[in-house]
Design a protein around this motif. Structure first.
Motif, PDB file in Angstrom:
ATOM      1  N   GLY A   4     -21.832  23.734 -11.524  1.00 23.42           N
ATOM      2  CA  GLY A   4     -22.678  23.562 -10.333  1.00 23.42           C
ATOM      3  C   GLY A   4     -24.211  23.938 -10.874  1.00 23.42           C
ATOM      4  N   ILE A   5     -24.334  25.232 -11.779  1.00 21.63           N
ATOM      5  CA  ILE A   5     -25.714  25.514 -11.979  1.00 21.63           C
ATOM      6  C   ILE A   5     -26.256  24.065 -12.819  1.00 21.63           C
ATOM      7  CG2 ILE A   5     -27.049  26.869 -13.362  1.00 21.63           C
ATOM      8  CD1 ILE A   5     -25.102  29.092 -12.842  1.00 21.63           C
ATOM      9  N   LYS A   6     -25.670  23.412 -13.722  1.00 25.22           N
ATOM     10  CA  LYS A   6     -26.035  22.288 -14.427  1.00 25.22           C
ATOM     11  C   LYS A   6     -26.443  21.256 -13.369  1.00 25.22           C
ATOM     12  CE  LYS A   6     -23.375  22.987 -18.595  1.00 25.22           C
ATOM     13  NZ  LYS A   6     -21.962  22.450 -19.347  1.00 25.22           N
ATOM     14  N   GLN A   7     -25.579  20.902 -12.305  1.00 21.14           N
ATOM     15  CA  GLN A   7     -25.838  20.015 -11.422  1.00 21.14           C
ATOM     16  C   GLN A   7     -27.262  20.231 -10.396  1.00 21.14           C
ATOM     17  OE1 GLN A   7     -23.836  17.324 -11.471  1.00 21.14           O
ATOM     18  NE2 GLN A   7     -25.046  16.187  -9.831  1.00 21.14           N
ATOM     19  N   PHE A   8     -26.885  21.423 -10.134  1.00 18.14           N
ATOM     20  CA  PHE A   8     -28.024  21.829  -8.806  1.00 18.14           C
ATOM     21  C   PHE A   8     -29.137  22.925  -9.285  1.00 18.14           C
ATOM     22  CE2 PHE A   8     -23.854  20.801  -6.952  1.00 18.14           C
ATOM     23  CZ  PHE A   8     -24.287  19.434  -6.340  1.00 18.14           C
ATOM     24  N   GLY A   9     -28.830  23.789 -10.145  1.00 19.06           N
ATOM     25  CA  GLY A   9     -29.660  25.000 -10.560  1.00 19.06           C
ATOM     26  C   GLY A   9     -29.360  25.988  -9.614  1.00 19.06           C
ATOM     27  N   ILE A  10     -29.623  27.284 -10.029  1.00 23.21           N
ATOM     28  CA  ILE A  10     -29.243  28.360  -9.244  1.00 23.21           C
ATOM     29  C   ILE A  10     -30.074  28.502  -8.137  1.00 23.21           C
ATOM     30  CG2 ILE A  10     -29.139  30.987  -9.293  1.00 23.21           C
ATOM     31  CD1 ILE A  10     -28.519  30.975 -12.431  1.00 23.21           C
ATOM     32  N   PRO A  11     -31.324  28.301  -7.828  1.00 22.78           N
ATOM     33  CA  PRO A  11     -32.043  28.391  -6.675  1.00 22.78           C
ATOM     34  C   PRO A  11     -31.560  27.463  -5.606  1.00 22.78           C
ATOM     35  CG  PRO A  11     -33.506  28.344  -8.547  1.00 22.78           C
ATOM     36  CD  PRO A  11     -32.049  28.023  -9.202  1.00 22.78           C
ATOM     37  N   ALA A  12     -31.267  26.395  -5.872  1.00 21.32           N
ATOM     38  CA  ALA A  12     -30.761  25.384  -5.164  1.00 21.32           C
ATOM     39  C   ALA A  12     -29.349  25.977  -4.352  1.00 21.32           C
ATOM     40  CB  ALA A  12     -30.619  24.050  -5.622  1.00 21.32           C
ATOM     41  N   ILE A  13     -28.439  26.351  -5.425  1.00 22.93           N
ATOM     42  CA  ILE A  13     -27.074  26.966  -4.958  1.00 22.93           C
ATOM     43  C   ILE A  13     -27.399  27.993  -4.088  1.00 22.93           C
ATOM     44  CG2 ILE A  13     -25.015  28.030  -5.805  1.00 22.93           C
ATOM     45  CD1 ILE A  13     -25.263  26.204  -8.270  1.00 22.93           C
ATOM     46  N   LEU A  14     -28.140  28.895  -4.420  1.00 21.26           N
ATOM     47  CA  LEU A  14     -28.314  29.976  -3.372  1.00 21.26           C
ATOM     48  C   LEU A  14     -28.906  29.833  -2.222  1.00 21.26           C
ATOM     49  CD1 LEU A  14     -29.893  32.605  -6.178  1.00 21.26           C
ATOM     50  CD2 LEU A  14     -27.587  32.508  -5.017  1.00 21.26           C
ATOM     51  N   LYS A  15     -29.838  28.657  -2.114  1.00 25.70           N
ATOM     52  CA  LYS A  15     -30.477  28.284  -0.956  1.00 25.70           C
ATOM     53  C   LYS A  15     -29.422  27.672   0.045  1.00 25.70           C
ATOM     54  CE  LYS A  15     -34.242  25.334   1.100  1.00 25.70           C
ATOM     55  NZ  LYS A  15     -35.343  24.507   0.755  1.00 25.70           N
ATOM     56  N   TYR A  16     -28.383  26.863  -0.852  1.00 25.81           N
ATOM     57  CA  TYR A  16     -27.618  26.219   0.291  1.00 25.81           C
ATOM     58  C   TYR A  16     -26.652  27.113   0.562  1.00 25.81           C
ATOM     59  CZ  TYR A  16     -23.825  22.983   1.611  1.00 25.81           C
ATOM     60  OH  TYR A  16     -23.322  22.514   2.415  1.00 25.81           O
ATOM     61  N   LEU A  17     -26.331  27.874  -0.216  1.00 24.01           N
ATOM     62  CA  LEU A  17     -25.063  29.004   0.403  1.00 24.01           C
ATOM     63  C   LEU A  17     -25.733  30.183   1.308  1.00 24.01           C
ATOM     64  CD1 LEU A  17     -23.063  29.538  -2.923  1.00 24.01           C
ATOM     65  CD2 LEU A  17     -22.668  27.858  -0.971  1.00 24.01           C
ATOM     66  N   GLN A  18     -27.150  29.848   1.517  1.00 25.52           N
ATOM     67  CA  GLN A  18     -27.597  30.821   2.497  1.00 25.52           C
ATOM     68  C   GLN A  18     -27.916  32.273   1.883  1.00 25.52           C
ATOM     69  OE1 GLN A  18     -26.322  29.900   6.542  1.00 25.52           O
ATOM     70  NE2 GLN A  18     -26.354  27.897   6.078  1.00 25.52           N
ATOM     71  N   SER A  19     -27.856  32.382   0.550  1.00 21.59           N
ATOM     72  CA  SER A  19     -27.887  33.889   0.187  1.00 21.59           C
ATOM     73  C   SER A  19     -29.101  34.485   0.569  1.00 21.59           C
ATOM     74  CB  SER A  19     -27.833  33.667  -1.471  1.00 21.59           C
ATOM     75  OG  SER A  19     -27.694  35.269  -1.950  1.00 21.59           O
ATOM     76  N   ALA A  20     -29.001  35.754   0.817  1.00 21.31           N
ATOM     77  CA  ALA A  20     -30.342  36.563   1.196  1.00 21.31           C
ATOM     78  C   ALA A  20     -31.001  37.341  -0.078  1.00 21.31           C
ATOM     79  CB  ALA A  20     -29.878  37.797   2.275  1.00 21.31           C
ATOM     80  N   HIS A  21     -30.166  36.817  -1.414  1.00 24.28           N
ATOM     81  CA  HIS A  21     -30.604  37.343  -2.706  1.00 24.28           C
ATOM     82  C   HIS A  21     -31.989  36.591  -3.050  1.00 24.28           C
ATOM     83  CE1 HIS A  21     -26.521  39.111  -2.106  1.00 24.28           C
ATOM     84  NE2 HIS A  21     -27.278  39.921  -2.701  1.00 24.28           N
TER      85      HIS A  21
END
Length: 159
Positions: free
Chosen positions: A86-103
């Motif tokens: 997932g990180i390779k495909q989208f990147g950590i920032p995009a994953i956290l944004k999509y998952l609505q992480s407050a971090h």
């Protein structure tokens, strides 16, 4: 102005080639980072795994709903493989944004950082994930054609 509900989905650029043999299917959909992961020991078996939005709760089981034996209170190797791809495909920032992480995404730079945020084991119906994977495989079986595919109409910004 276009209402936000009608904006086309964001397209992400791959930064690193993905390992589709280990993780043939990974997507950000239905409020989850979800996908299908190949078994390391049995070529006939695959696992369906996901991390949920907001809580980052997770689950992993075989495609016939048997719980993963590696799930013992923390993400198993299948979930770690899913996250890596997932990180390779989208990147950590995009994953956290999509998952609505407050971090703060700048503080999460490794898989280990992400896994420290992971919630708890959950068990929700995940047959839809495997079904979406099978639907993607069916598109690969179609013969080449210059004609439009109704199944892909959403992708091209169709009607």
């Amino acid at each position: 102005m276009i209402p936000s509900s009608l904006n086309p989905p964001q397209v992400f650029q791959k930064s690193t080639p993905r390992n589709v043999k280990e993780v043939p299917f990974v997507e950000l959909a239905d409020g989850r980072l979800q996908g299908v992961i190949s078994s390391g020991s049995d070529i006939q078996r695959v696992y369906v795994a996901y991390f949920e939005a907001r809580s980052l709760n997770f689950y992993c089981s075989t495609n016939n709903n048997r719980p993963c034996g590696g799930l013992r209170g923390s993400p198993c190797n299948h979930l770690i493989n899913l996250l890596e791809e997932g990180i390779k495909q989208f990147g950590i920032p995009a994953i956290l944004k999509y998952l609505q992480s407050a971090h703060d995404p700048t503080t999460i730079t490794t898989i280990g950082d992400f896994l420290k945020l992971a919630g708890h084991i959950t068990h929700q119906a995940h047959g839809a994930i495997f079904s979406r994977f099978l639907g993607s495989l069916q598109l690969l079986e179609l013969p080449l054609s210059a004609l439009p595919l109704p199944e892909m109409d959403w992708f091209a910004g169709g009607a």
